[in-house]
Design an enzyme around this catalytic site. Structure first.
Site, PDB file in Angstrom:
ATOM      1  N   ASP A 141      69.434   7.209 -32.690  1.00 17.07           N
ATOM      2  CA  ASP A 141      70.561   7.881 -33.327  1.00 17.07           C
ATOM      3  C   ASP A 141      71.308   8.743 -32.304  1.00 17.07           C
ATOM      4  O   ASP A 141      70.691   9.458 -31.507  1.00 17.07           O
ATOM      5  CB  ASP A 141      69.994   8.761 -34.457  1.00 17.07           C
ATOM      6  CG  ASP A 141      71.058   9.274 -35.414  1.00 17.07           C
ATOM      7  OD1 ASP A 141      71.686   8.442 -36.083  1.00 17.07           O
ATOM      8  OD2 ASP A 141      71.264  10.498 -35.481  1.00 17.07           O
ATOM      9  N   GLU A 151      56.442   0.997 -21.677  1.00 16.14           N
ATOM     10  CA  GLU A 151      54.974   1.070 -21.619  1.00 16.14           C
ATOM     11  C   GLU A 151      54.353  -0.022 -22.497  1.00 16.14           C
ATOM     12  O   GLU A 151      53.181  -0.331 -22.370  1.00 16.14           O
ATOM     13  CB  GLU A 151      54.478   2.446 -22.108  1.00 16.14           C
ATOM     14  CG  GLU A 151      54.786   3.586 -21.152  1.00 16.14           C
ATOM     15  CD  GLU A 151      54.507   4.959 -21.778  1.00 16.14           C
ATOM     16  OE1 GLU A 151      53.835   5.025 -22.831  1.00 16.14           O
ATOM     17  OE2 GLU A 151      54.988   5.955 -21.222  1.00 16.14           O
TER      18      GLU A 151
HETATM   19  C1  NOJ Z   1      74.445   8.669 -37.028  1.00 15.29           C
HETATM   20  C2  NOJ Z   1      73.918   8.020 -38.255  1.00 15.29           C
HETATM   21  O1  NOJ Z   1      74.209   6.653 -38.223  1.00 15.29           O
HETATM   22  C3  NOJ Z   1      74.548   8.735 -39.421  1.00 15.29           C
HETATM   23  O2  NOJ Z   1      74.311   8.073 -40.634  1.00 15.29           O
HETATM   24  C4  NOJ Z   1      74.009  10.143 -39.438  1.00 15.29           C
HETATM   25  O3  NOJ Z   1      74.631  10.869 -40.466  1.00 15.29           O
HETATM   26  C5  NOJ Z   1      74.273  10.840 -38.102  1.00 15.29           C
HETATM   27  N1  NOJ Z   1      73.976  10.009 -36.978  1.00 15.29           N
HETATM   28  C6  NOJ Z   1      73.427  12.064 -37.978  1.00 15.29           C
HETATM   29  O4  NOJ Z   1      72.084  11.696 -37.784  1.00 15.29           O
END
Ligand code: NOJ
Length: 526
Positions: free
Chosen positions: A198, A252
């Site tokens: 993310d 790893e």
């Molecule tokens: C990107 C994610 O895809 C989204 O859904 C989320 O709200 C934000 N990052 C924060 O984690």
């Protein structure tokens, strides 16, 4: 050739795929039941958006325990059963990894809040108020409002690039890094085949916390966040050390993949492959989400992307995800068929988003039913219309759940569902099946080179080539018939058409005629 180069990824938004326990929200048991559908569709890997324990302020992107499963979705035993079943079906399993921030209820943050002296204080980003009072700088949260929240008890502000319930971890702290790397190992030991990371580009912030400059191009139709240019709050040079470390951890274990969620302009995006390709295997390419749906614009994008890739960097393409308007909502339902062909015939790993194979568009969600925290702050950008339940059949709630689903179904679910589409040879679902089967069968498509052939009117044509195998893809991005003068294609065999022309037929004339919204895959003779 590694599976993540050759294969196709399918994103499951777990709340919306299949409910297994009758509470109106999807879960692991439900997903497990639907794995045979995915195997039969012809995808290779499932990427599962977060299923970790979470207060769900951002529907799982606020993680309270990185090494567990939220009871809403199941438990670790159910996870293991899901992973084993996926393996038995030949499917890889990719997990979401959310390193930029935790939930405010994560035990680490509770400790960090406890006092300035707490050993975990520095696991998050704390700053004194600005000299005259107020937030330490002007940074904005992605969901609207300032990126800083004041904590009166300790007299400091903490940083949150998203909701105040999602405090940012301090990735400059080696202890944070070590703890998070152990999380990756935990899941890889459980058999996970890789991670979608993310907001990878946001992990490191300016060491001096300088103000972001004002964006002169901002207009009120754009999100509040874009009032500033994120020059200091994201995409800092030092983030590449973190990316390289993440990659080392992933390496790893054999045959794992590191995918980065990165919303940046092309020239910045490709830096995330890392020096000597020691960064992310696949920095997600979201450029199609933002490009005008026209032959010339898409052709220019594909050429620019191909040209910008570092040597040996493997491309990838995304048409939709849980944060953006689905492709059918952007380009229209007819063009969703052309988009399906584009996605599965470009060079590089495609990522499909659940429900795109039904042509789900922007499902209307009434104001009182809005769930998404961003949608509550800025209704124009609400993500619920792209997160509605999968529609499986004509039974109650489209077979998604016995209970009222957490978000509405599309009004036409009785005709728009997997069962009904499966019975219709001309459906988008069956087009996807044929495209995925052809892609798997033909090295030119899953492994071959790419070269542009023509951009004329609303037609974009390109070729894919592996050894002696050469295929031509021609896509009509418009609603008018198109004609492309290509004597070299006379006699070519039609392998697949989005418009139902006879497959196996040969082109008789020196002109390739495309029906409105038609895409074809051809195999030229000789
Ligand atoms: C990107 C994610 O895809 C989204 O859904 C989320 O709200 C934000 N990052 C924060 O984690």
């Amino acid at each position: 050739m590694s599976w993540w180069r050759r294969g196709v990824i399918y994103q499951v938004y777990p709340r919306s795929f299949q409910d297994g326990d009758g509470d109106g929200v999807g879960d692991l048991a439900g997903l497990r039941r639907r794995l045979p559908y995915l195997a039969e569709l012809g995808i290779d890997a499932v990427w599962l958006s977060p299923v970790f324990p979470s207060p769900m302020a951002d529907f799982g992107y606020d993680v309270a325990d990185y090494c567990g499963i939220d009871p809403l979705f199941g438990d670790l035993d159910q996870f293991d059963a899901l992973a084993a079943e996926a393996r038995a079906l030949g499917l890889k399993l990719v997990m979401d990894f959310v390193p930029n921030h935790t939930s405010e209820r994560h035990p680490w943050f509770l400790e960090s809040l406890a006092s300035r002296e707490n050993p975990r204080r520095d696991w998050y980003v704390w700053r004194d108020p600005a000299p005259g009072g107020g937030p330490p700088n002007n940074w904005l949260s992605s969901f609207g409002g300032p990126a800083w929240t004041y904590h009166p008890a300790s007299g400091q502000y903490y940083l949150h690039s998203y909701l105040r319930e999602q405090p940012d971890l301090n990735w400059r702290n080696p202890r944070v890094r070590a703890a998070m790397y152990d999380v990756l190992r935990f899941w890889m030991r459980r058999g996970v085949d890789g991670f979608r990371v993310d907001v990878l580009w946001r992990l490191i912030k300016d060491a001096q916390f300088r103000d972001d400059p004002v964006n002169p191009a901002w207009t009120p139709e754009r999100p509040q966040e874009e009032r500033l240019l994120p020059l200091f709050s994201a995409d800092q040079a030092e983030v590449h050390d973190v990316v390289a470390e993440l990659r080392q951890v992933v390496d790893e274990f054999p045959d794992r993949v590191l995918i980065g969620e990165i919303y940046l302009p092309l020239e910045r995006l490709v830096t995330y492959y890392g020096r000597d390709l020691a960064g992310a295997h696949l920095p997600f390419n979201f450029l199609l989400l933002e490009t005008a749906w026209r032959a010339d614009a898409v052709a220019a994008l594909v050429e620019a992307y191909e040209a910008a890739l570092p040597d040996g960097g493997w491309p990838n393409w995304v048409l939709s995800n849980h944060d953006r308007v689905r492709v059918s909502g952007r380009a229209g339902e007819r063009q969703a068929r052309v988009a399906a062909m584009l996605l599965t015939t470009l060079r590089g790993t495609p990522t499909l988003y659940y429900g795109d194979e039904l042509g789900l568009g922007r499902v209307p969600v009434p104001a009182e039913a809005v769930q998404d925290p961003w949608g509550k702050n800025e209704p124009a950008f609400g993500r619920d219309p792209s997160r509605t339940p999968m529609q499986w059949d004509v039974s109650i709630n489209a077979g998604f759940s016995m209970a009222e689903p957490w978000l509405p179904l599309s009004a036409d679910w009785r005709t728009r569902n997997i069962m009904t589409a499966g019975d219709d040879p001309g459906s988008l679902l069956n087009l996807y099946r044929r495209l995925l089967a052809l892609r798997r069968e033909r090295p030119a498509l899953h492994a071959g080179g790419w070269a542009p052939l023509a951009v004329a009117g609303e037609v974009f044509a390109f070729e894919r080539r592996a050894g002696a195998e050469r295929l031509v893809v021609a896509l009509n991005f418009g609603a008018e018939p198109q004609r492309l003068h290509r004597p070299d294609l006379a006699g070519a065999r039609v392998l697949l058409s989005t418009a139902g022309r006879d497959e196996g037929a040969t082109l008789a004339e020196p002109d390739l005629r495309l029906a409105p919204d038609e895409g074809v895959i051809l195999e030229p003779v000789g």
